[in-house]
Design a protein around this motif. Structure first.
Motif, short mmCIF file in Angstrom:
data_model
loop_
_atom_site.label_atom_id
_atom_site.label_comp_id
_atom_site.label_asym_id
_atom_site.label_seq_id
_atom_site.Cartn_x
_atom_site.Cartn_y
_atom_site.Cartn_z
N UNK A 105 26.36 31.41 32.68
CA UNK A 105 27.53 32.25 32.89
C UNK A 105 27.85 32.96 31.57
N UNK A 106 27.44 34.21 31.47
CA UNK A 106 27.64 34.97 30.24
C UNK A 106 28.38 36.24 30.61
N UNK A 125 32.74 43.12 41.86
CA UNK A 125 32.36 42.07 40.91
C UNK A 125 33.34 42.02 39.73
N UNK A 126 33.88 43.17 39.35
CA UNK A 126 34.91 43.18 38.32
C UNK A 126 36.15 42.45 38.83
N UNK A 127 36.52 42.74 40.08
CA UNK A 127 37.70 42.08 40.66
C UNK A 127 37.50 40.57 40.72
N UNK A 128 36.24 40.15 40.99
CA UNK A 128 35.95 38.71 41.03
C UNK A 128 35.81 38.11 39.64
N UNK A 129 35.84 38.95 38.62
CA UNK A 129 35.73 38.46 37.26
C UNK A 129 34.31 38.23 36.80
N UNK A 130 33.33 38.68 37.58
CA UNK A 130 31.94 38.45 37.17
C UNK A 130 31.45 39.54 36.21
N UNK A 131 32.07 40.71 36.30
CA UNK A 131 31.80 41.76 35.31
C UNK A 131 33.12 42.03 34.60
N UNK A 172 42.92 45.77 36.95
CA UNK A 172 43.24 46.90 37.82
C UNK A 172 42.15 47.20 38.84
N UNK A 173 41.15 46.30 38.94
CA UNK A 173 40.00 46.59 39.81
C UNK A 173 40.42 46.78 41.27
N UNK A 174 41.30 45.88 41.74
CA UNK A 174 41.66 45.97 43.16
C UNK A 174 42.45 47.25 43.45
N UNK A 175 43.37 47.53 42.53
CA UNK A 175 44.17 48.75 42.69
C UNK A 175 43.26 49.98 42.66
N UNK A 176 42.32 49.95 41.72
CA UNK A 176 41.39 51.06 41.59
C UNK A 176 40.58 51.23 42.86
#
Lengths: 347, 369
Positions: B267-268, B282-288, B338-342
């Motif tokens: 996990x990096x 994936x940004x919203x999930x915190x993976x990116x 802000x990923x979800x909003x975006x």
């Protein structure tokens, strides 16, 4: 296949030219596997770090073996499919399109029928294989019935496939995130992910077809001398069509493993497979003029190509020389594994 | 034989210009049109053909660009099939040949949006359009010495993106996340592609302020998910736990990196670029950690819109200041906050853009180094 001429010679029995040529791909592979750790050893020597050759190698480790395995398995399936065709003296360049169509249709069906292997969605797997077979069959029919050289027929079918995949997806990518399906990559037995074992099973199946079925022997007959085979009463057209169909099925298996590896099906899923698979087949010692070689050669060839690709990054070769090195090594491997005495001309 | 062809082409153009000039009652315009910019408004058309010339739709990025072009055409009350697609499949020769063929077919009554595939090809394309009296807006590729204002009204605009700044900002997000120490690897695009070079430069700029972070390695992954997965696997072999962060040149590379990490149970933190829907998830999930959205939908629509509105005479390009002729496209940063909003605002509901607000979302005049 036993080599009678080699057995009769007492002293040179072990190292006849024939035998060296036959085992050249394996020797190349072994040499590469020993070469890359040597570079690591040198690098650490320069830096003054303690390094026991092979033992401290990061390249020569089971973890890295598994990584090479993951990289190699989809390409292996595709190359095995291409092997049958090349043994017949034809060539199949439709893999990129076929893989894309199979991957995309698999993903559509899989997601549409439940999205997990634990539901009816598992039917998407046989569907993908049928689609692969169908595309291969059409490919073979075009080649045989319209009498278009396999090079052109399959290349064109590949484009049709890529176009079809694009039409189906509209340029989008489909995510296959089912944990059960993705266990192909994520679950490991004895350090290797399941996809490696799946590929091994299909490799054994391919070997069985090649050496224990009439169809497999007919591939060699067609490749060794098509007119002879024809006049002996072999239905060459039928063998060819079946060969392309079989190749299509193996391309589909490659597509499934490729989707299993990255969890994405898209038009680009088939990218780069043509170069890797044809190179691997030839590097493994299967002759482009047909009749010589087999699936074990292809296994060695795929491993050579992937070991080179992995090793070059591991030893830190600059990106701009990697392509050149790969090309050079391919020529070297083919030159070593070709018995030029038995070939009167090359076209 | 080419001189004959050229002569015929020139004759055709002169005759048309003569007729147009007569129609407008402006004597001499025909002659002047042949020799560079004209002080008078170039001929405009009531219903020009609208075309987008690009590589192909396989790539999600170009797919978005073209969907923007289609949305613009639909905003005119036409079917999206009204948009003519010129697909160059990565060949500059085909790109130019297709444009010339369409110019001949439409008699120059054309509003063309184009990425000319490579920079040197922009000049012949623009010159062919100008000569035929068509209106052209370019995207991404052009040489630094080619400027819309040197061609009067017919070369309407050029839009591109500078990726160095945004890539530097995502790099800083990554380097802050790893606490300013450790080692990062970079997986780039096709080595000779300008965006690939700029995105790596962005990372290098950011690294200057983080002396405790080492750039372990940078290798081209050719924008390809599968290749990225293989290279990341090799990186893991070579550097193992030394890798504390990954900087990817775009989203598709990022997907491959994530899968390679997943295969190893690692996990990096990683950052990517482009803001594709899957990456935003994936940004919203915190993976990116972060990606950059360049709004290709808007870019594709507005490029076609500029050419069209100039062609029908809604505005006169040569009256516009230089920053309205050559400008940077928009960049929007997407982070977990802000990923979800975006996603709701830009991806799930593609905004209905005002296609006559040509420069609102743009990012200033292009600066040359």
């Amino acid at each position: 296949m036993t080599d009678i001429s080699a057995q009769t010679e007492a002293l040179g029995g072990l190292l006849t030219r024939d035998r060296i040529v036959r085992w050249a791909p394996v020797l190349v592979l072994v040499a590469l596997v020993l070469l890359f750790p040597f570079f690591e050893f040198l690098a650490d020597l320069v830096e003054g770090k303690e390094h026991v050759y092979l033992l401290d190698s990061r390249f020569f480790s089971i973890r890295n073996g598994a990584r090479i395995g993951i990289a190699a398995t989809p390409a292996l399936m595709v190359a095995v499919g291409a092997t049958f065709i090349i043994i017949m003296g034809s060539i199949d360049l439709s893999m990129e399109g076929t893989i894309s169509v199979c991957a995309v249709l698999f993903a559509f069906a899989f997601l549409g029928w439940g999205g997990t292997l634990a539901s009816w969605a598992w039917l998407a797997i046989p569907l993908a294989l049928v689609v692969g077979a169908l595309l291969g069959f059409v490919n073979g029919m075009i080649h045989v019935r319209l009498k278009i050289p396999s090079f052109m027929a399959s290349l064109a079918m590949g484009f049709v496939g890529t176009g079809l995949a694009l039409l189906l997806t509209g340029g989008d990518r489909l995510r296959v995130e089912d944990e059960l399906f993705r266990s192909l990559l994520t679950v490991r037995w004895l350090n290797f992910p399941i996809m490696c074992y799946v590929a091994l099973a299909f490799l054994l199946l391919a070997w069985f077809i090649q050496s224990h079925t009439a169809l497999g022997r007919n591939f060699y007959a067609v490749g060794g001398g098509e007119q002879l085979a024809q006049s002996s009463g072999l239905n060459v057209a039928r063998v060819r069509i079946m060969g392309f169909t079989l190749a299509g099925i193996f391309f589909a298996v490659g597509a499934l493993l490729a989707v299993g590896r990255i969890g994405i099906a898209e038009t680009a899923t088939g990218n780069n497979f043509m170069f890797v698979s044809i190179t691997a087949v030839v590097v493994g010692g299967t002759a482009l003029w047909g009749g010589i070689g087999g699936v074990w050669n292809t296994l060695v060839g795929v491993l050579i190509v992937n070991v080179i690709n992995n090793g070059m990054v591991v030893i830190g070769l600059p990106p701009y020389v990697q392509d050149g090195v790969l090309g050079t090594l391919v020529i070297l491997a083919v030159a070593l594994s070709t018995n030029r005495k038995s070939v009167t001309f090359v076209k | 034989m080419s001189f004959i062809k050229k002569f015929i082409e020139q004759e055709t153009v002169s005759r048309r210009n003569f007729l147009l000039a007569s129609a407008y009652g402006i004597s001499g315009a025909a002659a002047m049109r042949m020799f560079g910019p004209s002080p008078v408004q170039a001929a405009t058309y009531a219903d020009p053909t609208i075309a987008w010339s690009y590589r192909n739709r396989t790539n999600p990025y170009w797919n978005e660009i073209v969907s923007g072009g289609e949305a613009f055409v639909e905003s005119l009350g036409k079917q999206k099939e009204f948009l003519t697609h010129l697909i160059n499949e990565g060949s500059s020769e085909k790109s130019l040949a297709d444009v010339k063929a369409l110019l001949a077919k439409t008699n120059g009554e054309l509003a063309l949006a184009i990425d000319t595939n490579d920079a040197p090809n922009a000049r012949p394309v623009v010159e062919a359009c100008v000569e035929a009296g068509a209106y052209v807006s370019t995207l991404w590729n052009k040489t630094d010495d080619l400027h819309p204002w040197d061609f009067g009204d017919n070369y309407v605009s050029h839009m591109t993106w500078s990726d160095e700044g945004p890539a530097e900002r995502t790099a800083r997000i990554l380097l802050d996340a790893i606490g300013g120490k450790g080692g990062v690897v970079h997986l780039g695009g096709i080595a000779s592609n300008n965006p690939a070079i700029e995105r790596l430069d962005g990372l290098k700029n950011a690294l200057k302020d983080y002396p405790d972070v080492e750039l372990l390695d940078a290798q081209p992954a050719d924008w390809d998910t599968q290749k990225a997965a293989q290279i990341m696997a090799s990186f893991i072999t070579r550097y193992g736990d030394e890798i504390t962060g990954v900087h990817c040149a775009n989203d598709t590379i990022g997907y491959g990196v994530l899968e390679a990490l997943r295969a190893e149970g690692m996990d990096v933190p990683i950052v990517t670029y482009d803001g594709n829907p899957q990456a935003v998830d994936l940004v919203a999930e915190g993976k990116i950690l972060a990606t950059v959205f360049t709004n290709p939908h808007w870019g594709g629509g507005i490029t076609a819109s500029l050419a069209y509105h100039a062609a029908v005479g809604h505005f006169k390009p040569s009256d516009e200041p230089n920053e309205h002729r050559e400008f940077y496209g928009p960049t929007i940063f997407v982070t977990p906050d802000d990923a979800r909003e975006f996603k709701t605002n830009y991806l799930e509901n593609v905004p209905t853009y005002d296609w006559q607000d040509f420069w609102g979302p743009s990012n200033g005049q292009i600066m040359y180094k």
